[in-house]
Design an enzyme around this catalytic site. Structure first.
Site, PDB file in Angstrom:
ATOM      1  N   GLU A 105      -3.823 -13.566  -3.470  1.00 44.63           N
ATOM      2  CA  GLU A 105      -5.103 -13.490  -4.459  1.00 44.63           C
ATOM      3  C   GLU A 105      -5.125 -13.015  -5.898  1.00 44.63           C
ATOM      4  OE1 GLU A 105      -7.563 -11.020  -1.539  1.00 44.63           O
ATOM      5  OE2 GLU A 105      -9.083 -12.851  -1.846  1.00 44.63           O
ATOM      6  N   GLU A 125      -6.160 -11.089   6.258  1.00 41.60           N
ATOM      7  CA  GLU A 125      -7.417 -10.785   6.438  1.00 41.60           C
ATOM      8  C   GLU A 125      -7.194 -10.972   7.537  1.00 41.60           C
ATOM      9  OE1 GLU A 125      -5.957 -12.444   3.454  1.00 41.60           O
ATOM     10  OE2 GLU A 125      -6.587 -10.979   1.557  1.00 41.60           O
TER      11      GLU A 125
HETATM   12  N1  T1G Z   1      -0.547  -1.792   2.353  1.00 42.40           N
HETATM   13  C1  T1G Z   1      -0.247  -0.210   2.903  1.00 42.40           C
HETATM   14  N2  T1G Z   1       1.198  -0.226   3.845  1.00 42.40           N
HETATM   15  C2  T1G Z   1       1.322  -1.220   4.168  1.00 42.40           C
HETATM   16  C3  T1G Z   1       0.985  -2.798   3.895  1.00 42.40           C
HETATM   17  C4  T1G Z   1      -0.881  -3.174   2.917  1.00 42.40           C
HETATM   18  N3  T1G Z   1      -0.781  -3.856   2.558  1.00 42.40           N
HETATM   19  N4  T1G Z   1       1.350  -4.013   4.351  1.00 42.40           N
HETATM   20  C5  T1G Z   1       2.986  -3.086   4.648  1.00 42.40           C
HETATM   21  N5  T1G Z   1       2.500  -2.123   5.328  1.00 42.40           N
HETATM   22  C6  T1G Z   1       2.883  -0.260   4.998  1.00 42.40           C
HETATM   23  C7  T1G Z   1       3.495  -0.860   6.571  1.00 42.40           C
HETATM   24  O1  T1G Z   1       2.636   0.400   6.971  1.00 42.40           O
HETATM   25  C8  T1G Z   1       5.039   0.124   6.967  1.00 42.40           C
HETATM   26  O2  T1G Z   1       5.029   1.152   6.161  1.00 42.40           O
HETATM   27  C9  T1G Z   1       6.031  -0.467   5.734  1.00 42.40           C
HETATM   28  O3  T1G Z   1       4.998  -1.171   5.053  1.00 42.40           O
HETATM   29  C10 T1G Z   1       6.616  -1.282   6.338  1.00 42.40           C
HETATM   30  O4  T1G Z   1       5.275  -2.622   6.676  1.00 42.40           O
HETATM   31  C11 T1G Z   1      -8.249  -7.348  -1.203  1.00 42.40           C
HETATM   32  C12 T1G Z   1      -8.438  -6.506   1.711  1.00 42.40           C
HETATM   33  C13 T1G Z   1       4.262  -7.498   4.626  1.00 42.40           C
HETATM   34  C14 T1G Z   1       4.705  -8.859   5.938  1.00 42.40           C
HETATM   35  O5  T1G Z   1      -2.041  -7.759   5.968  1.00 42.40           O
HETATM   36  O6  T1G Z   1       2.143  -7.739   7.305  1.00 42.40           O
HETATM   37  O7  T1G Z   1      -5.142  -7.928   0.467  1.00 42.40           O
HETATM   38  O8  T1G Z   1       5.581   2.240   8.591  1.00 42.40           O
HETATM   39  O9  T1G Z   1       6.444  -2.057   9.152  1.00 42.40           O
HETATM   40  O10 T1G Z   1       7.700  -6.287   9.449  1.00 42.40           O
HETATM   41  O11 T1G Z   1      -8.347  -9.602   0.539  1.00 42.40           O
HETATM   42  O12 T1G Z   1       3.834  -4.779   6.460  1.00 42.40           O
HETATM   43  O13 T1G Z   1       7.411   2.335   6.737  1.00 42.40           O
HETATM   44  O14 T1G Z   1       5.329   4.108   6.381  1.00 42.40           O
HETATM   45  O15 T1G Z   1       4.935  -4.058   8.708  1.00 42.40           O
HETATM   46  O16 T1G Z   1       9.078  -5.840   6.930  1.00 42.40           O
HETATM   47  C15 T1G Z   1      -3.101  -7.906   3.795  1.00 42.40           C
HETATM   48  C16 T1G Z   1      -0.437  -6.698   5.833  1.00 42.40           C
HETATM   49  C17 T1G Z   1      -4.807  -6.579   3.669  1.00 42.40           C
HETATM   50  C18 T1G Z   1      -0.444  -7.248   5.208  1.00 42.40           C
HETATM   51  C19 T1G Z   1       6.065  -6.251   6.225  1.00 42.40           C
HETATM   52  N6  T1G Z   1      -2.444  -7.149   3.874  1.00 42.40           N
HETATM   53  N7  T1G Z   1       1.564  -6.103   5.925  1.00 42.40           N
HETATM   54  O17 T1G Z   1       6.170  -6.397   7.299  1.00 42.40           O
HETATM   55  O18 T1G Z   1       7.291  -4.034   7.648  1.00 42.40           O
HETATM   56  S1  T1G Z   1      -6.296  -6.906   3.167  1.00 42.40           S
HETATM   57  C20 T1G Z   1      -1.989  -7.774   5.037  1.00 42.40           C
HETATM   58  C21 T1G Z   1       2.628  -7.328   6.874  1.00 42.40           C
HETATM   59  C22 T1G Z   1      -6.469  -7.315   1.789  1.00 42.40           C
HETATM   60  C23 T1G Z   1      -7.935  -8.918   0.299  1.00 42.40           C
HETATM   61  C24 T1G Z   1      -7.891  -7.462   1.182  1.00 42.40           C
HETATM   62  C25 T1G Z   1       4.243  -6.508   6.650  1.00 42.40           C
HETATM   63  C26 T1G Z   1       4.637  -6.816   6.289  1.00 42.40           C
HETATM   64  P1  T1G Z   1       5.356   2.803   7.085  1.00 42.40           P
HETATM   65  P2  T1G Z   1       5.888  -3.399   8.510  1.00 42.40           P
HETATM   66  P3  T1G Z   1       7.497  -5.989   7.896  1.00 42.40           P
END
Ligand code: T1G
Length: 698
Positions: A105, A125
């Site tokens: 976004e 999301e």
């Molecule tokens: N927020 C906080 N921590 C996050 C995070 C996030 N969005 N994404 C990953 N982490 C942390 C995860 O907990 C782990 O922490 C570390 O990063 C590595 O992640 C307004 C409301 C990016 C593809 O849904 O899909 O945006 O365990 O083990 O396998 O519209 O993480 O090391 O302490 O998964 O290489 C939308 C979610 C949010 C993406 C990487 N975004 N993340 O995968 O590593 S809502 C998502 C993923 C939003 C807006 C809305 C995956 C990854 P720790 P990992 P990975």
């Protein structure tokens, strides 16, 4: 300026660099950092164009999920993005890794977007029970049109850079993976070519083209099957539709915000975010140091080329680890290898594999009849039938053949891993690797630690789970470990409920209405009724008091489930659809008569409580005994091993949401009415209720 976002100028480019490991999530520091950097860029007269680029492994991967539920700190993400877009200098986003959610976004709020070849973009999301709440539902369709935007937003699927360019989401896939250099070069090109500020929110041709189209109604129809029980995909559709029906972008944004807030407040969002973080927490094993050494697994042996053994072998071939499949009879080995090839060819037919990849994988799976061929493998997984005597004899042979340091694992789904280990002189190298059928599909790997299993063996198994794209959960050793121990309790209650007057399809419907993909008895038909039957017979042989069951009669009549076209249900040729069978109703009525049972009306609520609360009570006992480290381990086991709906967070999270006091009251009620050890209230459950605490507080 925050240290997580810096501003610098390179020639005429104002560079905004985000550096907030691990995934540059848009926490407050990042949002306020970008806001001040953008302002700095505006004020910098020598900056003719601005560039947003990230350090580390990825472009911004979304809003910081850890901030959800906490008071919002300005700037809110939608406002920040509108601010970026309103800038009167061109702003370029240079994407690498995965630009996801709020990250994409932010990029959509920029005027130009470039991506390195390996980059992916997505709006996932919906997988968190949400929708893109910072303009994604309004800007994306302005670039891609309704259908593509709906598909991306309601599935949350990632889109590769090249495809994103085809869809108009990114302007260019640059020539190398050097995102900073390529971003700078593109920004300079924008200046050199005098490219104007180009605001996505002002684009309207795609909207005009599809105004009033039936695409939204059609899409909702399709969702009814795919998104059963989920609310977010439907709200996503409403939000995208608002881009086409609102009088202005601002009105569309207002509608998006309303829908986003509704989802943010939903239990489904709470459940899915709990599942998201729990899936990552399970790999952090209490008491197992993060830097525990691991053994190098370069080759694997699997014993048993049946359904489970074949599926297990595929997991290793899929990630390039050579695997040798052992059977005692050539005919069985050939049959097993042929089934594996068939599985791969079917996947290739669906376009998910090329025939070259099929051949490559098949070349990694060899067969053998001799244990001596396992002398040099690093890991052996035994996957024969659930008979302790057979397993112990196999482990005794392996102990004599396998090299020192080889890990000896059993795929047993219920049996005592310590007893199996006792058949070897190396119990420290023995562990349970419990795969779930179909083993090449189900994500859960239940890793069972024996009394003597060495720490490096546990750490190796946990790492191996990730390598073969499974979710590994380390659990203790008891009958049924975590998953099946709870499943057996549910199964016993389900069978009793049918004894007492419910029909199998009534029980199954209560469970599928809760969100399970299959009910108890349909699942039993899939797994094979003989499995449950032989477990009950083994337990009777071991002297346990296991009540007779109408399902024993099914097994004794050869109605073993899908594999015999009849079990609790009947099946038509070529179909897996369970069809209620009057012959089974008669068998049940006959059984009730023999047992002197008068059938009574059983309510759906009683079925729900007896099937589900007995599991929660058992889960509490499992926690109390230390078989599971945390309630989230149980949640993940059930989500990935048994299809517990992730939007309910798993059985223990779901119980917390219902209220442990209500559950304890029901457990006590059934302890009086139904009796049995399974209804003895867990002392931990009683303690938590007395203290007003939840499983999640442990
Ligand atoms: N927020 C906080 N921590 C996050 C995070 C996030 N969005 N994404 C990953 N982490 C942390 C995860 O907990 C782990 O922490 C570390 O990063 C590595 O992640 C307004 C409301 C990016 C593809 O849904 O899909 O945006 O365990 O083990 O396998 O519209 O993480 O090391 O302490 O998964 O290489 C939308 C979610 C949010 C993406 C990487 N975004 N993340 O995968 O590593 S809502 C998502 C993923 C939003 C807006 C809305 C995956 C990854 P720790 P990992 P990975």
């Amino acid at each position: 300026m925050s240290e997580v976002v810096t501003y610098s100028r390179e020639q005429s480019v104002g560079v905004i660099t985000v550096n907030y490991p691990p995934v540059n999530a848009l926490g407050h520091a990042v949002r306020s950092g970008i806001q001040s950097a953008i302002q700095q860029g505006r004020d910098d007269a020598d900056a003719k164009v601005l560039l947003i680029v990230c350090e580390g492994r990825t472009f911004i991967a979304g809003a910081d999920i850890r901030e959800f539920g906490k008071p919002l700190q300005e700037p809110a993400l939608p406002d920040l993005i509108n601010d970026i877009e309103a800038t009167d200098k061109p702003v370029v986003a240079a994407i690498h890794g995965t630009a996801l959610g709020g990250g994409l976004e932010v990029a959509l709020g920029c005027h130009y977007r470039v991506a390195v070849p390996s980059a992916k973009v997505g709006l996932p999301e919906v997988k968190l029970g949400l929708l893109p709440g910072a303009g994604g539902t309004q800007r994306l369709p302005r670039l891609t049109g309704a259908q593509k935007a709906l598909e991306m937003i309601t599935t949350g699927d990632f889109v590769a850079a090249a495809r994103a360019a085809e869809l108009g989401i990114v302007d260019e896939v640059v020539g190398s993976e050097d995102v900073r250099a390529e971003g700078l070069a593109y920004a300079q090109k924008v200046v050199a070519e005098g490219k104007p500020v180009r605001r996505v929110s002002e684009l309207s041709d795609k909207l005009e083209a599809e105004k009033g189209s039936a695409v939204f109604e059609q899409f909702r129809e399709g969702l009814k099957k795919k998104a059963r029980g989920l609310i977010a995909p439907f709200k996503c559709t409403d939000a995208v539709e608002a881009a086409f029906t609102s009088a202005s972008f601002a009105d569309g944004m207002k509608r998006e915000r309303e829908l986003f807030s509704e989802l943010m407040a939903s239990d489904q969002r709470a459940g899915l975010i709990h599942a998201f973080f729990s899936e990552r927490e399970v790999s952090k094993v209490p008491g197992l140091a993060k830097d525990t050494p691991v053994r190098d697994i370069k080759s694997v042996g699997v014993i048993g080329a049946g359904t489970m053994g074949g599926g297990i072998a595929m997991n290793f071939a899929n990630v390039g680890i050579p695997v040798r499949l052992l059977e005692v009879k050539q005919e069985a080995l050939d049959k097993g290898l042929a089934i594996i090839r068939k599985n791969y060819e079917n996947t290739a037919k669906k376009g998910r594999l090329t025939m070259e990849q099929v051949e490559e994988r098949m070349s990694l799976i060899t067969g053998t009849l001799s244990y001596n061929d396992f002398a040099d493998v690093d890991l052996v997984i035994e996957a024969v039938f659930e008979r302790m005597d057979v397993k112990k004899s196999i482990f005794g042979q392996l102990d004599g053949v396998c090299k020192p340091g080889a890990i000896l694992a059993s795929n047993t789904s219920t049996l005592d891993i310590d007893e199996i280990a006792s058949a070897t002189k190396r119990p420290e190298d023995v562990i349970g690797l419990h795969f779930f059928s179909p083993a090449n599909v189900m994500k859960l790997l239940e890793i069972v630690r024996g009394e003597k299993t060495a720490d490096d063996v546990k750490a190796t198994a946990m790492q191996l789970a990730k390598r073969i794209k499974k979710v590994g959960v380390l659990v203790g050793n008891c009958h049924g470990f975590v998953g099946n121990r709870m499943l057996h309790k549910r199964g016993a209650e389900a069978m009793s409920l049918v004894d007492e007057g419910a029909t199998p399809q009534q029980v199954d419907k209560v469970l599928t209405d809760l969100g399970f993909p299959m009910g108890q008895f349909a699942m039993g038909d899939l797994a094979g009724i003989d499995i449950g039957y032989s477990i009950r017979q083994e337990r009777r042989k071991a002297g346990e008091d296991v009540a007779p069951s109408w399902m024993d009669k099914l097994a004794e009549q050869g109605r073993l489930g899908q594999k015999t076209m009849a079990g609790t249900y009947r099946y038509e040729e070529g179909s897996r659809k369970p069809i209620p069978d009057p012959a089974v109703d008669e068998l049940i009525a006959e059984f009730r008569k023999e047992q002197g049972i008068t059938a009574r009306e059983v309510t759906d609520q009683e079925i729900l409580e007896r099937c589900m609360y007995v599991m929660v009570n058992e889960g509490a006992k499992i926690l109390d005994e230390g078989i599971a480290y945390r309630s989230l381990d149980i949640d993940i086991t059930w989500i990935y091993g048994y299809g517990f709906p992730a939007y309910r967070g798993g059985p223990m999270f779901w119980a917390d949401q219902i209220g442990l006091d209500k559950i304890l009251d029901a457990v006590k009620k059934y302890h009086n009415e139904v009796g049995g050890k399974q209804w003895e209230p867990s002392p931990l459950l009683e303690k938590l209720v007395a203290e007003g605490k939840k499983f999640g507080d442990l």
